[in-house]
Design a protein around this motif. Structure first.
Motif, PDB file in Angstrom:
ATOM      1  N   ASP A  74       0.829  -1.227  -0.067  1.00  0.00           N
ATOM      2  CA  ASP A  74       0.139   0.020  -0.166  1.00  0.00           C
ATOM      3  C   ASP A  74       0.872   1.229   0.074  1.00  0.00           C
ATOM      4  O   ASP A  74       0.648   2.089  -0.634  1.00  0.00           O
ATOM      5  CB  ASP A  74      -0.849  -0.054   1.300  1.00  0.00           C
ATOM      6  CG  ASP A  74      -1.692   1.216   1.323  1.00  0.00           C
ATOM      7  OD1 ASP A  74      -2.694   1.320   0.488  1.00  0.00           O
ATOM      8  OD2 ASP A  74      -1.664   2.090   2.115  1.00  0.00           O
ATOM      9  N   ASN A  75       1.993   1.154   0.938  1.00  0.00           N
ATOM     10  CA  ASN A  75       2.792   2.520   0.772  1.00  0.00           C
ATOM     11  C   ASN A  75       3.422   2.628  -0.533  1.00  0.00           C
ATOM     12  O   ASN A  75       3.562   3.703  -1.017  1.00  0.00           O
ATOM     13  CB  ASN A  75       4.068   2.154   1.988  1.00  0.00           C
ATOM     14  CG  ASN A  75       3.536   2.304   3.261  1.00  0.00           C
ATOM     15  OD1 ASN A  75       2.379   2.841   3.534  1.00  0.00           O
ATOM     16  ND2 ASN A  75       4.313   2.160   4.249  1.00  0.00           N
ATOM     17  N   SER A  78       0.762   4.060  -3.004  1.00  0.00           N
ATOM     18  CA  SER A  78       0.463   5.315  -2.627  1.00  0.00           C
ATOM     19  C   SER A  78       1.659   6.396  -3.045  1.00  0.00           C
ATOM     20  O   SER A  78       1.337   7.520  -3.555  1.00  0.00           O
ATOM     21  CB  SER A  78       0.424   5.537  -1.129  1.00  0.00           C
ATOM     22  OG  SER A  78      -0.687   4.742  -0.678  1.00  0.00           O
ATOM     23  N   LEU A  79       2.692   5.808  -2.804  1.00  0.00           N
ATOM     24  CA  LEU A  79       3.970   6.587  -3.203  1.00  0.00           C
ATOM     25  C   LEU A  79       4.335   7.115  -4.601  1.00  0.00           C
ATOM     26  O   LEU A  79       4.189   8.094  -5.043  1.00  0.00           O
ATOM     27  CB  LEU A  79       5.492   6.169  -2.605  1.00  0.00           C
ATOM     28  CG  LEU A  79       6.663   6.878  -2.899  1.00  0.00           C
ATOM     29  CD1 LEU A  79       6.862   7.877  -2.109  1.00  0.00           C
ATOM     30  CD2 LEU A  79       7.766   5.741  -2.686  1.00  0.00           C
ATOM     31  N   ARG A  81       1.494   6.988  -6.823  1.00  0.00           N
ATOM     32  CA  ARG A  81       0.399   7.688  -6.976  1.00  0.00           C
ATOM     33  C   ARG A  81       0.723   9.157  -6.592  1.00  0.00           C
ATOM     34  O   ARG A  81       0.737  10.206  -7.469  1.00  0.00           O
ATOM     35  CB  ARG A  81      -1.015   7.386  -6.433  1.00  0.00           C
ATOM     36  CG  ARG A  81      -1.706   6.385  -6.675  1.00  0.00           C
ATOM     37  CD  ARG A  81      -3.070   6.136  -6.222  1.00  0.00           C
ATOM     38  NE  ARG A  81      -3.199   6.137  -4.699  1.00  0.00           N
ATOM     39  CZ  ARG A  81      -3.047   4.958  -4.018  1.00  0.00           C
ATOM     40  NH1 ARG A  81      -3.430   3.805  -4.904  1.00  0.00           N
ATOM     41  NH2 ARG A  81      -3.196   4.791  -2.836  1.00  0.00           N
ATOM     42  N   ASN A  82       1.425   9.358  -5.651  1.00  0.00           N
ATOM     43  CA  ASN A  82       1.859  10.865  -5.279  1.00  0.00           C
ATOM     44  C   ASN A  82       3.000  11.306  -5.920  1.00  0.00           C
ATOM     45  O   ASN A  82       2.619  12.479  -6.454  1.00  0.00           O
ATOM     46  CB  ASN A  82       2.459  10.538  -3.825  1.00  0.00           C
ATOM     47  CG  ASN A  82       2.912  12.050  -3.094  1.00  0.00           C
ATOM     48  OD1 ASN A  82       3.815  12.092  -2.825  1.00  0.00           O
ATOM     49  ND2 ASN A  82       1.833  12.874  -3.007  1.00  0.00           N
TER      50      ASN A  82
ATOM     51  N   ALA B 313      -6.004   9.124  -3.725  1.00  0.00           N
ATOM     52  CA  ALA B 313      -5.731   9.058  -5.226  1.00  0.00           C
ATOM     53  C   ALA B 313      -4.360  10.137  -5.244  1.00  0.00           C
ATOM     54  O   ALA B 313      -3.550   9.862  -6.187  1.00  0.00           O
ATOM     55  CB  ALA B 313      -6.847   9.749  -5.945  1.00  0.00           C
ATOM     56  N   ILE B 314      -4.523  11.059  -4.447  1.00  0.00           N
ATOM     57  CA  ILE B 314      -3.019  12.044  -4.520  1.00  0.00           C
ATOM     58  C   ILE B 314      -2.042  11.583  -3.553  1.00  0.00           C
ATOM     59  O   ILE B 314      -1.155  12.150  -3.618  1.00  0.00           O
ATOM     60  CB  ILE B 314      -3.646  13.379  -4.326  1.00  0.00           C
ATOM     61  CG1 ILE B 314      -3.828  13.580  -2.759  1.00  0.00           C
ATOM     62  CG2 ILE B 314      -4.546  14.006  -5.101  1.00  0.00           C
ATOM     63  CD1 ILE B 314      -4.376  14.902  -2.489  1.00  0.00           C
ATOM     64  N   GLY B 315      -1.996  10.296  -3.104  1.00  0.00           N
ATOM     65  CA  GLY B 315      -0.949   9.827  -2.402  1.00  0.00           C
ATOM     66  C   GLY B 315      -0.913   9.514  -0.914  1.00  0.00           C
ATOM     67  O   GLY B 315       0.154   8.980  -0.611  1.00  0.00           O
ATOM     68  N   ALA B 316      -2.066   9.752  -0.346  1.00  0.00           N
ATOM     69  CA  ALA B 316      -2.233   9.235   1.304  1.00  0.00           C
ATOM     70  C   ALA B 316      -2.309   7.870   1.255  1.00  0.00           C
ATOM     71  O   ALA B 316      -2.960   6.825   0.414  1.00  0.00           O
ATOM     72  CB  ALA B 316      -3.547   9.901   1.559  1.00  0.00           C
ATOM     73  N   THR B 317      -1.493   7.229   2.144  1.00  0.00           N
ATOM     74  CA  THR B 317      -1.427   5.905   2.433  1.00  0.00           C
ATOM     75  C   THR B 317      -2.638   5.598   3.453  1.00  0.00           C
ATOM     76  O   THR B 317      -3.095   6.438   3.960  1.00  0.00           O
ATOM     77  CB  THR B 317      -0.158   5.435   3.127  1.00  0.00           C
ATOM     78  OG1 THR B 317       0.029   6.168   4.260  1.00  0.00           O
ATOM     79  CG2 THR B 317       1.068   5.603   2.274  1.00  0.00           C
TER      80      THR B 317
END
Ligand SMILES: Nc1ncnc2c1ncn2[C@@H]1O[C@H](COP(=O)(O)OP(=O)(O)O)[C@@H](O)[C@H]1O
Ligand SMILES: [Mg+2]
Lengths: 228, 398
Positions: A74-75, A78-79, A81-82, B313-317
């Protein structure tokens, strides 16, 4: 940069199985401007969620720069996507209780690496570039749809992503405002070399892109074998 | 750092937008923390009060009382009149004892020219005054010869004198009627303070020679005997000797010879148990408050599914989302806790005019710690639900 091979997405609705995507394979190349065109319900958003690492396929593999993302934690997702993906949605998807500036800055809050730029300076640059000066303290519901979509694009760009995914970016806008948004995305691709994927059901919108893919009932076609 | 500030700021902005909801949600915690803190403050105050009462009695005292302390007063209620003059004279012979003071106390109706009121009348020898370090303000104390003669004289505390005679100074030489007999006020002693909520204060005391109380204590029995030792080094040997002397007449569980500190400890432990039970009951309201927070947090998660999707979507885990909602729950309950602390502090300021209630640093730390813990415990489930939402489902959520 992104490669989908034999990707299917199956939903089980009250025991009956339904395929939102069937055996989809294609590649998104670096710095290209790609359109995915298809009618409503054809699976466009589903494919965008999979490319954008918001969803997993039930079958097939997704690779980013050769790496299979199914093994990502997940990390890591998320990274990615960020840092590498910017999203633009039909409904703008701004957070209404945050100001324009705070919305644009939001991705920098979730970063896990030291930023190579000053977030505020960059946000103000984008605000100026997109004609939003003076609106930075306003709230999203106090500005027009065109302005909201420009805020969304600014938010998508603040982390300098390699890829921008726009799902019906003009769907809630009039033609003129919509065209201005498309100009902006086009410029982004041409001048800044950002890979842009525009998802739409309007042929006019898709026609602005060099490369087009067609989708219907979850199946992907190239121009030659697609019949309306 | 930036991130933590951002989360806290976001939570406060949310509270600001929903002031009423925030207030009502944290109210449960406010009530819980207030009641726990107030009970702790009263407990601490009671302890201080008891200590203060004993301090006015002076030090180097031993008390011979009926019953066995270790067995929890199993020998009978502490008011039993068991001892008599025979015990007093045998205890007097113990070396190291300065005074041996028999004490018999009874609540009696006392009629003065101004009012009639019930007071605890203490009958004793003249030695009680030096033992309790009582100093005369008006008139004189009754003397050894008064005790020998059984003179119907009384010495009043300033509060009792004022109540019965209008003013402490005007009481001297006047009579008060107790149990049908007239007693002459010979002295009023200096105020010592203590006592509130109508509780006994030494300033409300009435002393008379034990020999003058035969009309209401005909058998001349005593409830307790105070022993004043010459100095603190005598406490242990006198205690031992007094125990030996008393065991000649009584079974070991019929009497106790105790030191002042033991008495304080025993009283404190009885009140301590009571106080702990009350605090535990009050703590239940914290759980109720926590459930209220959990409920609101679940609602908040549902209301904000789309927002969660956008953040993902913008990166929050998952962790980012978890912390965001946890922070909100903890701030909500922490805010309730702080309000409760503030509220109880104001109440305690008022109480202090009547009673030495107070809060100390550990109590403040407990209040803040417990309220935050409630936020963590009851916030974790809703926050986990928010964090575990699929980003795709959340962003599609209408
Ligand atoms: N979470 C879901 N559960 C069940 N069916 C879904 C879900 N998401 C999408 N679908 C279905 O998949 C199909 C494709 O949806 P979508 O990708 O949103 O289409 P488009 O964006 O092209 O309009 C639709 O028929 C839709 O109803
Ligand atoms: Mg769609």
């Amino acid at each position: 940069m992104i490669n989908l091979s034999h990707v299917s997405k199956e939903y089980k609705l009250s025991g009956e199985s339904f395929f939102a995507l069937r055996d989809v394979s294609f590649e998104i190349k670096e710095k290209e401007l790609l359109a995915i065109l298809g009618p409503s319900g054809s699976g466009k958003s589903t494919v965008m969620h999979i490319i954008g690492l918001l969803d997993n396929p039930t079958e097939g593999t997704v690779k980013i720069n050769g790496k299979d993302v199914s093994k990502y934690t997940d990390n890591e997702l998320s990274l990615a996507r960020n840092e590498t993906i910017g999203f633009v949605f039909q409904q703008f998807n701004l957070i209404n209780k945050l100001t324009i500036l705070e919305n644009i800055l939001l991705p920098t809050i979730y970063t896990r690496h030291k930023l190579t730029f000053d977030p505020k300076t960059r946000a103000m640059e984008l605000i100026a570039k997109f004609g939003l000066l003076g609106k930075e303290r306003s709230f999203p519901n106090k500005i027009s749809g065109g302005q909201q979509q420009r805020v969304a694009i600014a938010r998508a760009l603040i982390m300098n992503p390699k890829l921008v995914l726009a799902d019906e970016p003009t769907g809630n806008l009039d033609t003129k405002t919509g065209n201005a948004i498309l100009d902006l995305l086009e410029k982004l691709n041409k001048e800044d070399g950002v890979t842009v994927v525009i998802i739409t059901h309007e042929p006019d919108v898709a026609n602005r892109c060099k490369r087009k893919l067609y989708i219907r009932d979850g199946k992907l076609y190239t121009k030659s074998d697609y019949t309306v | 750092m930036n991130y933590i500030l951002f989360i806290i700021k976001a939570a406060f902005e949310d509270f600001n937008r929903n002031k009423m909801k925030t207030f009502l949600t944290s109210l449960g915690i406010t009530i819980g923390v207030s009641s726990v803190v107030l009970l702790i403050a009263l407990g601490l105050g009671l302890k201080a009060y008891i200590q203060g009462q004993f301090d006015t009695f002076g030090t180097n005292n031993l008390y011979v009382i009926p019953g066995s302390l270790s067995g929890g007063f199993s020998g009978g209620p502490p008011t039993t009149q068991l001892f008599d003059d025979k015990d007093v004279s045998s205890l007097k012979r113990i070396p190291g004892i300065a005074n041996t003071i028999p004490v018999y106390e009874k609540y009696m109706k006392v009629e003065g020219p101004v009012t009639t009121k019930t007071y605890q009348v203490t009958t004793s020898s003249e030695e009680i005054f030096s033992t309790l370090t009582i100093k005369i303000q008006y008139g004189t104390l009754y003397t050894k010869s008064d005790v020998a003669k059984g003179a119907k004289k009384i010495v009043l505390g300033p509060k009792a004198a004022e109540k019965l005679f209008g003013a402490a100074s005007s009481a001297i030489g006047k009579n008060a009627t107790i149990n049908g007999s007239a007693y002459k006020v010979v002295g009023v002693f200096e105020a010592k303070g203590g006592g509130s909520f109508g509780g006994p204060s030494i300033d409300d005391a009435i002393y008379m020679p034990v020999t003058a109380s035969l009309s209401f204590n005909p058998t001349k029995k005593y409830a307790s005997i105070y022993l004043k030792v010459r100095d603190s080094s005598f406490i242990t040997p006198v205690k031992k000797e007094a125990t030996t002397v008393m065991s000649k007449r009584y079974k070991t569980d019929e009497f106790s010879v105790i030191e002042q500190t033991e008495l304080i400890k025993t009283i404190n432990s009885i009140f301590g148990v009571l106080n702990t039970v009350l605090i535990a009951i009050a703590a239940i309201s914290l759980i109720v408050g926590g459930v209220g927070i959990m409920n609101i947090m679940y609602m908040s998660v549902v209301e904000r599914i789309r927002e969660i999707g956008i953040r993902r979507a913008i990166g929050a885990t998952k962790k980012d989302i978890l912390y965001q909602f946890m922070a909100e729950a903890v701030l909500l309950s922490g805010l309730g806790g702080l309000t409760g602390l503030l509220f109880s502090w104001i109440v305690i300021l008022f109480l202090q005019t009547l009673f030495p209630a107070y809060i100390d640093a550990p109590t403040i730390a407990i209040a803040i710690g417990v309220s935050s813990a409630v936020g963590i415990i009851f916030g974790v489930a809703p926050a986990k639900k928010a964090a575990d939402l699929s980003p795709m489902e959340a962003i599609r959520y209408e």
